[in-house]
Design an enzyme around this catalytic site. Structure first.
Site, PDB file in Angstrom:
ATOM      1  N   ASP A  10       0.902  -1.143  -0.008  1.00 54.87           N
ATOM      2  CA  ASP A  10      -0.130  -0.108   0.034  1.00 54.87           C
ATOM      3  C   ASP A  10       0.845   1.177  -0.181  1.00 54.87           C
ATOM      4  OD1 ASP A  10       1.195  -0.444   2.646  1.00 54.87           O
ATOM      5  OD2 ASP A  10      -0.660   0.070   3.700  1.00 54.87           O
ATOM      6  N   LYS A  13       4.816   0.855  15.863  1.00 52.43           N
ATOM      7  CA  LYS A  13       3.647   1.895  16.509  1.00 52.43           C
ATOM      8  C   LYS A  13       3.990   2.060  18.116  1.00 52.43           C
ATOM      9  CE  LYS A  13       0.696   0.498  12.942  1.00 52.43           C
ATOM     10  NZ  LYS A  13       0.593  -0.856  12.345  1.00 52.43           N
ATOM     11  N   ASP A  39       2.087   6.030   2.471  1.00 49.06           N
ATOM     12  CA  ASP A  39       1.329   4.953   2.538  1.00 49.06           C
ATOM     13  C   ASP A  39      -0.062   5.359   2.258  1.00 49.06           C
ATOM     14  OD1 ASP A  39      -0.739   3.152   4.076  1.00 49.06           O
ATOM     15  OD2 ASP A  39       0.589   2.660   5.334  1.00 49.06           O
TER      16      ASP A  39
HETATM   17  N1  GDD Z   1      -0.927 -11.370   2.591  1.00 49.87           N
HETATM   18  C1  GDD Z   1      -1.457 -10.581   3.991  1.00 49.87           C
HETATM   19  N2  GDD Z   1      -1.906 -11.323   4.970  1.00 49.87           N
HETATM   20  N3  GDD Z   1      -0.976  -9.205   3.750  1.00 49.87           N
HETATM   21  C2  GDD Z   1      -1.326  -8.511   4.820  1.00 49.87           C
HETATM   22  C3  GDD Z   1      -1.880  -9.128   5.988  1.00 49.87           C
HETATM   23  C4  GDD Z   1      -2.214 -10.649   5.826  1.00 49.87           C
HETATM   24  O1  GDD Z   1      -2.727 -11.253   6.971  1.00 49.87           O
HETATM   25  N4  GDD Z   1      -2.105  -8.217   7.047  1.00 49.87           N
HETATM   26  C5  GDD Z   1      -1.501  -7.263   6.402  1.00 49.87           C
HETATM   27  N5  GDD Z   1      -1.146  -7.282   5.191  1.00 49.87           N
HETATM   28  C6  GDD Z   1      -0.616  -6.414   4.509  1.00 49.87           C
HETATM   29  C7  GDD Z   1      -1.359  -5.122   3.982  1.00 49.87           C
HETATM   30  O2  GDD Z   1      -2.366  -5.382   2.903  1.00 49.87           O
HETATM   31  C8  GDD Z   1      -0.364  -3.980   3.781  1.00 49.87           C
HETATM   32  O3  GDD Z   1      -0.097  -4.151   2.361  1.00 49.87           O
HETATM   33  C9  GDD Z   1       0.934  -4.508   4.552  1.00 49.87           C
HETATM   34  O4  GDD Z   1       0.432  -5.716   4.759  1.00 49.87           O
HETATM   35  C10 GDD Z   1       0.981  -3.635   5.877  1.00 49.87           C
HETATM   36  O5  GDD Z   1      -0.120  -3.683   6.712  1.00 49.87           O
HETATM   37  P1  GDD Z   1      -0.775  -2.529   6.898  1.00 49.87           P
HETATM   38  O6  GDD Z   1      -2.268  -2.690   7.748  1.00 49.87           O
HETATM   39  O7  GDD Z   1      -0.861  -1.388   6.076  1.00 49.87           O
HETATM   40  O8  GDD Z   1       0.072  -1.910   8.107  1.00 49.87           O
HETATM   41  P2  GDD Z   1       0.525  -0.570   8.563  1.00 49.87           P
HETATM   42  O9  GDD Z   1       0.649   0.616   7.468  1.00 49.87           O
HETATM   43  O10 GDD Z   1      -0.296  -0.147   9.690  1.00 49.87           O
HETATM   44  O11 GDD Z   1       1.966  -0.535   9.241  1.00 49.87           O
HETATM   45  C11 GDD Z   1       3.030  -1.164   8.468  1.00 49.87           C
HETATM   46  O12 GDD Z   1       3.528  -0.059   7.346  1.00 49.87           O
HETATM   47  C12 GDD Z   1       4.005   1.055   7.885  1.00 49.87           C
HETATM   48  C13 GDD Z   1       4.409   1.774   6.473  1.00 49.87           C
HETATM   49  O13 GDD Z   1       3.301   2.210   5.608  1.00 49.87           O
HETATM   50  C14 GDD Z   1       4.406  -1.496   9.299  1.00 49.87           C
HETATM   51  O14 GDD Z   1       5.329  -2.387   8.533  1.00 49.87           O
HETATM   52  C15 GDD Z   1       4.941  -0.406   9.784  1.00 49.87           C
HETATM   53  O15 GDD Z   1       6.194  -0.695  10.320  1.00 49.87           O
HETATM   54  C16 GDD Z   1       5.361   0.789   8.503  1.00 49.87           C
HETATM   55  O16 GDD Z   1       5.870   1.863   9.097  1.00 49.87           O
HETATM   56 MG    MG Z   2      -0.302   0.427   5.559  1.00 49.36          MG
END
Ligand code: GDD
Ligand code: MG
Length: 362
Positions: A106, A157, A215
């Site tokens: 994303d 986080k 993001d």
């Molecule tokens: N296949 C799969 N299965 N993908 C998953 C799953 C799952 O169960 N859960 C989450 N994802 C994918 C989401 O679709 C997304 O592309 C990515 O993993 C990260 O999940 P998010 O839910 O968007 O996490 P975030 O934005 O809160 O945090 C993450 O991204 C940040 C940067 O944007 C973390 O990696 C943070 O450390 C990072 O700073």
């Molecule tokens: Mg994200």
């Protein structure tokens, strides 16, 4: 080079749009969002992509296809249940090379992955994380590291009291295959909470990269990403068509000569803009959408096939595909309207409203 892209999240913060479309398939300006990622990966030598899917894999495959030709080949792997951000890597183990990229699915970015891979090789690292400075680290993974890049702390986080750095995990990693052995099998595992903290001191590095990074996982950021593409703050293939600085009008779009189009604006092919309308600054009108006379669309995105009635005002909103907004309705900033919803004539939606797909208001 091979890349595994995590696209299995539910996209909760982009509901109601993600109730009917997986986040990576959502149209951003003119194409499924994830295509921007694929183009970026291809520019850095990626020719083999594994999409780690959960939710609605079939819809993603339909919109994206299998790639090939001068594009990376794309495969889809469906998890039996959501496996988190590390579980999918373990699940894909028998398809992964000795060294591969793993990416959150994303992010819209033009960061220099080639430099990331180069540093990874030079240090002989087990894992190398792209780091990016942000003004507010809330909601991200926060990283501390030594000058040579070796990570000394990774906190997902964190409570904000504890934070004295602005560098976050940008969600793009180079990993050695041996990392897979550290991921417990057959259950959901978070790479940020369970794996990275344990790799600290064992070859986990970071590299701060300059460039554009976002993001797109909230409505505000989805809109901002749209303007950033149109205003060329991020390097994209689409942006390079926008040299002239004016609004971009797709093939077969009909824009009345009495319509006022203000850049940055994008009118996709087949859309129709009637007389006396104001479109932009900052507007995306999706394919086959119709904006009737005297309506105003500013700071907003209409996805494909929307109909906006005469004199309606849409400000700072995202309107899902096929939605209808009645004549004279007023849509306030921060509104997100689900696919196929109907807003009655002269209705007033409050700021930040969320309208369910195919829901009706008024
Ligand atoms: N296949 C799969 N299965 N993908 C998953 C799953 C799952 O169960 N859960 C989450 N994802 C994918 C989401 O679709 C997304 O592309 C990515 O993993 C990260 O999940 P998010 O839910 O968007 O996490 P975030 O934005 O809160 O945090 C993450 O991204 C940040 C940067 O944007 C973390 O990696 C943070 O450390 C990072 O700073
Ligand atoms: Mg994200």
């Amino acid at each position: 080079m091979q890349a595994l892209v995590l696209v299995g999240g539910e996209g909760t913060r982009l509901r109601p749009l993600t109730l009917t479309q997986p986040k990576p398939a959502l149209t951003l300006v003119d194409r499924p969002f994830i295509r921007f990622m694929l183009d970026w990966l291809a520019r850095h030598g990626v020719d083999d992509v594994i999409m780690a899917c959960g939710f609605r894999a079939e819809l993603l495959r339909e919109r994206l296809g299998e790639g090939g030709g001068d594009r990376p080949r794309v495969r889809y792997l469906e998890e039996p249940e959501p496996l988190g951000t590390a579980g999918p890597i373990r699940f894909a183990a028998d398809q992964l090379d000795d060294r591969f990229l793993a990416l959150n699915g994303d992010i819209l970015t033009d960061l220099d992955l080639t430099a990331l891979i180069r540093q990874h090789e030079e240090r002989g690292a087990l894992g190398t994380l792209a780091l990016y400075p942000v003004p507010d680290v809330a909601g991200y993974g926060v990283v501390r590291h030594r000058e040579d890049g070796e990570i000394t702390e990774f906190v997902e986080k964190p409570d904000l009291g504890d934070v004295d750095t602005n560098e976050i995990n940008a969600g793009a990693y180079v990993l050695e295959r041996s990392v897979i052995d550290r991921i417990p099998p057959d259950r959901a595992v978070s790479i940020e909470r369970e794996i990275f903290p344990r790799l600290v001191g064992h070859g986990l590095y970071g590299l701060r990269l300059e460039g554009y990074w976002m993001d797109i996982g909230t409505p505000e950021r989805y809109l901002q990403a749209s303007w950033d593409i149109l205003e060329r703050r991020v390097d994209t293939d689409l942006g390079s068509q926008l040299d002239r600085g004016g609004p971009l009008i797709g093939d077969g779009a009909r824009v009345d000569s009495e319509a006022m189009l203000r850049a940055p604006a994008f009118v996709a092919s087949g859309a129709e803009i009637e007389a006396g309308t104001q479109v932009g600054p900052r507007a995306v009108i999706g394919r086959e959408s119709v904006v009737a006379a005297e309506a105003a669309i500013t700071g907003s995105v209409l996805l494909a096939g929307c109909r906006v009635g005469r004199g309606a005002q849409v400000t700072g909103a995202i309107v899902g595909a096929g939605a209808e907004i009645g004549a004279g309705a007023e849509i306030a900033p921060g509104t997100v309207i689900g696919e196929g919803a109907r807003i009655a004539a002269t209705a007033r939606l409050e700021a930040g409203a969320r309208i369910d797909p195919a829901g009706a208001i008024g």
